[in-house]
Design a protein around this motif. Structure first.
Motif, PDB file in Angstrom:
ATOM      1  N   LYS A 123       4.031  -6.680   2.129  1.00  0.00           N
ATOM      2  CA  LYS A 123       5.313  -7.886   2.969  1.00  0.00           C
ATOM      3  C   LYS A 123       5.982  -8.381   1.642  1.00  0.00           C
ATOM      4  O   LYS A 123       6.861  -9.070   2.082  1.00  0.00           O
ATOM      5  N   LYS A 124       5.545  -8.378   0.523  1.00  0.00           N
ATOM      6  CA  LYS A 124       5.947  -9.006  -0.396  1.00  0.00           C
ATOM      7  C   LYS A 124       7.516  -7.959  -1.052  1.00  0.00           C
ATOM      8  O   LYS A 124       8.722  -8.237  -0.969  1.00  0.00           O
ATOM      9  N   ILE A 125       7.508  -7.102  -0.649  1.00  0.00           N
ATOM     10  CA  ILE A 125       8.393  -5.310  -0.227  1.00  0.00           C
ATOM     11  C   ILE A 125       9.598  -5.967   0.045  1.00  0.00           C
ATOM     12  O   ILE A 125      10.855  -6.088   0.313  1.00  0.00           O
ATOM     13  N   PHE A 126       9.279  -5.955   2.177  1.00  0.00           N
ATOM     14  CA  PHE A 126       9.977  -6.832   2.671  1.00  0.00           C
ATOM     15  C   PHE A 126      10.496  -8.109   2.565  1.00  0.00           C
ATOM     16  O   PHE A 126      11.945  -8.494   3.122  1.00  0.00           O
ATOM     17  N   GLU A 127       9.938  -8.961   1.393  1.00  0.00           N
ATOM     18  CA  GLU A 127      10.376 -10.189   1.564  1.00  0.00           C
ATOM     19  C   GLU A 127      11.534 -10.334   0.601  1.00  0.00           C
ATOM     20  O   GLU A 127      12.636 -10.176   0.428  1.00  0.00           O
ATOM     21  N   GLN A 128      11.415  -8.430   0.033  1.00  0.00           N
ATOM     22  CA  GLN A 128      12.327  -8.627  -1.169  1.00  0.00           C
ATOM     23  C   GLN A 128      13.688  -8.555  -0.527  1.00  0.00           C
ATOM     24  O   GLN A 128      14.772  -8.665  -0.459  1.00  0.00           O
ATOM     25  N   ILE A 129      13.260  -7.321   0.396  1.00  0.00           N
ATOM     26  CA  ILE A 129      14.940  -6.342   1.287  1.00  0.00           C
ATOM     27  C   ILE A 129      15.369  -7.297   1.520  1.00  0.00           C
ATOM     28  O   ILE A 129      16.297  -7.350   2.025  1.00  0.00           O
TER      29      ILE A 129
END
Length: 163
Positions: free
Chosen positions: A92-98
């Motif tokens: 989720k954190k990686i997605f939000e950064q993207i």
């Protein structure tokens, strides 16, 4: 710009959620080369579906290429607004950064329903002249997206077929 001219400048990326760890580095290299080849041909818009696995890798690759080619645009084409809420924390954190770095985020639907991923895939195909995929089997969502893309005249680059 005409709709046809815009399609020729647009590519969507799709692939399996699971990339074998033994193939991961090779897929990353092939993906980066494929994106760079299309950029050299004038493709600047890259649509990514926002799923785990290949979609995440594709978005990160487009962002890396954009550092060298500022005209490149990352468009997240998501199936619905809450599609990633149940993901594990790290993903989720990686997605939000993207998502923060994307040039645009669009949604196929407001809320999840059983066909919203297929709708998202059709949207991406209908607006693209190109598709970079990682497809090793002819079943599942990736196969559906690629088959639909072929039916609407999209040129396919399958990383699984490249040497």
């Amino acid at each position: 710009m005409s709709e046809n001219a815009l399609r020729e400048k647009t590519c969507f990326l799709t692939g399996h959620r699971d990339i074998p760890s033994t193939q991961y580095a090779e897929v990353v290299q092939k993906l980066e080369r494929a994106v760079e080849r299309l950029v050299a041909r004038g493709v600047v818009y890259f649509g990514v579906g926002g799923a785990l696995g290949f979609d995440t890798l594709a978005a990160l690759t487009v962002l890396r290429v954009r550092e060298q080619c500022p005209a490149v645009r990352l468009v997240l084409v998501l199936p619905c607004k809450d599609h990633h809420f149940s993901w594990p924390g790290k993903d989720k954190k990686i997605f939000e950064q993207i998502a923060k770095q994307a040039d645009k985020v669009v949604y196929a639907t407001e809320k999840y329903y059983s066909g919203c991923m297929y709708k998202r895939n059709r949207m991406m195909a209908e607006q693209s002249g190109w598709c970079i995929c990682y497809m090793e089997r002819a079943t599942g969502g990736t196969a559906y997206a690629v088959s639909y893309a072929q039916s609407v005249g999209v040129q396919i680059v399958n990383l699984a077929d490249e040497e």
